[in-house]
Design an enzyme around this catalytic site. Sequence first.
Site, short mmCIF file in Angstrom:
data_model
loop_
_atom_site.label_atom_id
_atom_site.label_comp_id
_atom_site.label_asym_id
_atom_site.label_seq_id
_atom_site.Cartn_x
_atom_site.Cartn_y
_atom_site.Cartn_z
N GLY A 159 0.78 -1.23 0.00
CA GLY A 159 0.00 0.00 0.00
C GLY A 159 0.81 1.28 0.00
O GLY A 159 0.39 2.28 0.58
N HIS A 211 -0.10 2.53 -13.47
CA HIS A 211 0.68 1.47 -14.12
C HIS A 211 2.14 1.90 -14.19
O HIS A 211 2.43 3.04 -14.56
CB HIS A 211 0.15 1.21 -15.54
CG HIS A 211 0.83 0.06 -16.21
ND1 HIS A 211 0.56 -1.25 -15.89
CD2 HIS A 211 1.80 0.03 -17.16
CE1 HIS A 211 1.33 -2.05 -16.63
NE2 HIS A 211 2.09 -1.28 -17.40
#
Length: 208
Positions: free
Chosen positions: A12, A110
């Site tokens: 995270g 991405h």
Amino acid sequence: MLKVGVLVSGGGTNLQAILDAQDAGKITNAQVALVVSNNAGAYALKRAKDHQIPAVCISPKDYDTREDFHQALLRTLQEAKIDLVVLAGFLVAIPSSIVEAFPNRIINIHPSLIPSFCGVGYYGLHVHEEALKRGVKVTGATVHFVDTGTDTGPIILQKAVDIEPDDTPKTLQRRVMERAEWKLLPKAIQLIANGRVTVENGIVTISE
């Protein structure tokens, strides 16, 4: 106030970047209202709980079929009244049913400059391994809207990162995170939350 749901599978760090930007006032008119992981052991869930943010695990392993899992995920997002879904290292394909329920309201980070090194099989460290194998000199990260393809949705933001001669996949991954991913994702949320992003014919326009 835009209610943001963050989907994450691992540590995270991108979630933390969003929370840090939120705490610093760099994200306005938006707030992380839910964190979902497919991995019960994901450290991202602890990051959320430390910020008093509702955090749940919804794993495909807990459902008889993939469709049941998809329905549970969609139901969770809808019940929380999420306005914007942020994929921050979520290693599960988003089905068309969820994409259609959140049109141009799901964004993904991405770790490459799309259209390079994207699509099925290109995720996480694999992207950086392939970039180094190909001898690429410049890489980076992309934030894009999610459509029914894989990494094919409209591009919102991109940032380039130079590759150094002695890079390993891990050192490159870290530099792309620090110099691109952790900056782009909060910025994209800020732009969307303040009505500065429009999509027309698959192209994103950012207004002043």
